[in-house]
Design a protein around this motif. Structure first.
Motif, PDB file in Angstrom:
ATOM      1  N   PHE A 181      61.538 116.821  55.418  1.00 33.24           N
ATOM      2  CA  PHE A 181      61.636 118.034  56.220  1.00 33.24           C
ATOM      3  C   PHE A 181      62.836 118.870  55.768  1.00 33.24           C
ATOM      4  O   PHE A 181      62.758 120.088  55.679  1.00 33.24           O
ATOM      5  N   THR A 182      63.939 118.194  55.485  1.00 35.52           N
ATOM      6  CA  THR A 182      65.130 118.859  54.937  1.00 35.52           C
ATOM      7  C   THR A 182      65.580 118.046  53.728  1.00 35.52           C
ATOM      8  O   THR A 182      65.183 118.330  52.609  1.00 35.52           O
ATOM      9  N   VAL A 183      66.399 117.028  53.986  1.00 33.46           N
ATOM     10  CA  VAL A 183      66.809 116.065  52.957  1.00 33.46           C
ATOM     11  C   VAL A 183      66.595 114.682  53.545  1.00 33.46           C
ATOM     12  O   VAL A 183      66.946 114.432  54.706  1.00 33.46           O
ATOM     13  N   PRO A 193      67.232 110.999  54.692  1.00 27.21           N
ATOM     14  CA  PRO A 193      68.436 110.207  54.959  1.00 27.21           C
ATOM     15  C   PRO A 193      68.722 109.236  53.822  1.00 27.21           C
ATOM     16  O   PRO A 193      67.822 108.886  53.031  1.00 27.21           O
ATOM     17  N   ALA A 194      69.948 108.788  53.746  1.00 26.29           N
ATOM     18  CA  ALA A 194      70.356 107.862  52.696  1.00 26.29           C
ATOM     19  C   ALA A 194      69.451 106.636  52.678  1.00 26.29           C
ATOM     20  O   ALA A 194      69.137 106.055  53.719  1.00 26.29           O
ATOM     21  N   GLY A 195      69.033 106.258  51.498  1.00 24.55           N
ATOM     22  CA  GLY A 195      68.231 105.049  51.325  1.00 24.55           C
ATOM     23  C   GLY A 195      66.737 105.264  51.399  1.00 24.55           C
ATOM     24  O   GLY A 195      65.966 104.396  50.947  1.00 24.55           O
ATOM     25  N   VAL A 196      66.292 106.395  51.939  1.00 23.70           N
ATOM     26  CA  VAL A 196      64.847 106.596  52.098  1.00 23.70           C
ATOM     27  C   VAL A 196      64.173 106.766  50.743  1.00 23.70           C
ATOM     28  O   VAL A 196      63.167 106.099  50.433  1.00 23.70           O
ATOM     29  N   GLU A 197      64.711 107.665  49.926  1.00 18.43           N
ATOM     30  CA  GLU A 197      64.059 107.942  48.644  1.00 18.43           C
ATOM     31  C   GLU A 197      63.996 106.691  47.776  1.00 18.43           C
ATOM     32  O   GLU A 197      62.987 106.428  47.109  1.00 18.43           O
TER      33      GLU A 197
END
Length: 353
Positions: free
Chosen positions: A334-336, A338-342
């Protein structure tokens, strides 16, 4: 008082997207009572993600053995239900949907005589345990003199299913077959109206809670007064909590489940479109940021996109690109993210049932 994030995390464990998984696909469907299934591949994935076997094969097996069926039990929409639940759900909720069908039949030029002729032909074609693809049963109607052009054929099959003549059963060659409901469902349950409403409420809050009376009303398509009466019948077996001044109901064990499986609930997961975690509520704001709701249902067209969930919140959407061995999952935040998701996405995509 409970935070919005806690509500979402408890919904994840209540629906068994985190924590102990039911042993079979049939148990998953019983827990959720009804799983929206107009998109059959998505429904198979939704159930597989919640079961211990974790495979589409297990879900298809439940359909092929008749433990789970697919039909129109509520809201005039296709759902998966445990086979024994379908008759009483249609008894309770079918008349509400059928109340709006005469106008539709008039527009389509379908008479009561057409419906009963279609019923007679369908029973003749399927009696004795036969199973037919949609095209085959429509051909039987045509051969018997019933017109199926335009939307007439779909409406007739829907109406015969909504009146307990047909349901969708086994999958063969990638397509579900129509069967006769009274032959396919071996042990149907029949409940009186008050008992059925109470059971529906209890099972909804156990499998979807924390949820509100308004959530129940929307999920089943009840009037709010009816939903309150249904809750009253089930209230003694449920817990209650409050968040931002709103009253929620849930299974008594759900908070303890979250305490035991919080780390898993906080993790990243990929859910199909039309999944109950998003679709099962009138108010989705604890899990879906309102400002991004149109990213999940673009243009409010009723088509729910697959979602990326992290920390109990929907943080983006995903979809497949390419075909065969070149098919990959592409996710859009949606925006960026959160850390670890990608970093978690490739493994999650590879592990999808």
């Amino acid at each position: 008082m409970t935070s919005q994030q806690e509500l979402a995390l408890m919904r994840l464990v209540a629906q068994r997207l985190a924590g102990p998984r039911p042993a079979t696909a049939t148990e998953v469907v019983r827990l959720l009572t009804a799983v929206q299934a107009q998109d059959l591949p998505g429904a198979l994935l939704s159930v597989a993600l919640r079961s211990e076997p974790g495979t589409r094969t297990d879900v298809e097996s439940a359909l092929n053995t008749g433990d789970v069926v697919r039909s129109w039990p509520m809201r005039g929409t296709l759902h998966l239900t445990a086979a024994e639940d379908l008759p009483w759900m249609i008894d309770l909720l079918g008349p509400r949907v059928l109340a709006g069908s005469p106008a539709r039949r008039t527009r389509l030029g379908i008479t009561d005589a057409d419906i009963e002729k279609a019923r007679e032909l369908a029973v003749q074609a399927l009696a004795g345990g036969r199973q037919l693809r949609r095209a085959e049963i429509l051909a039987a109607l045509t051969d018997g003199g019933v017109e199926i052009t335009g939307q007439r054929g779909y409406h007739l099959l829907w109406y015969l299913s909504q009146t307990c003549t047909l349901c969708l059963g086994p999958i063969q060659d990638g397509e579900q077959r129509f069967v006769l409901m009274d032959e396919w469902i071996r042990s149907p349950r029949r409940l009186g109206t008050e008992e059925a409403l109470g059971e529906l409420a209890e099972r909804f809050f156990r499998g979807h809670g924390p949820a509100t009376v308004q959530d129940l009303a929307r999920w089943v398509d009840l009037r709010v007064t009816e939903a309150r009466a249904a809750l009253a019948a089930a209230r003694d077996g449920l817990a209650r909590l409050e968040a931002d001044g709103v009253e929620y109901f849930l299974a008594r064990e759900t908070p303890d489940l979250l305490a035991e499986h919080r780390d898993e609930a906080l993790g990243v997961r990929l859910l199909p479109g039309f999944d109950e975690f998003v679709l099962g509520y009138a108010d989705r704001t604890c899990a879906v940021p309102p400002e991004f709701a149109d990213r999940i249902v673009p243009g409010g067209n009723g088509m729910f996109r697959p979602t990326v969930v992290s920390g109990g919140r929907v943080v983006g959407t995903w979809g497949y690109t390419g075909r065969g061995s070149k098919r990959t999952v592409t996710a859009t935040p949606f925006t960026v993210f959160p850390a670890g998701v990608e970093a978690a996405l490739p493994a999650l995509a590879a592990a999808l049932p």
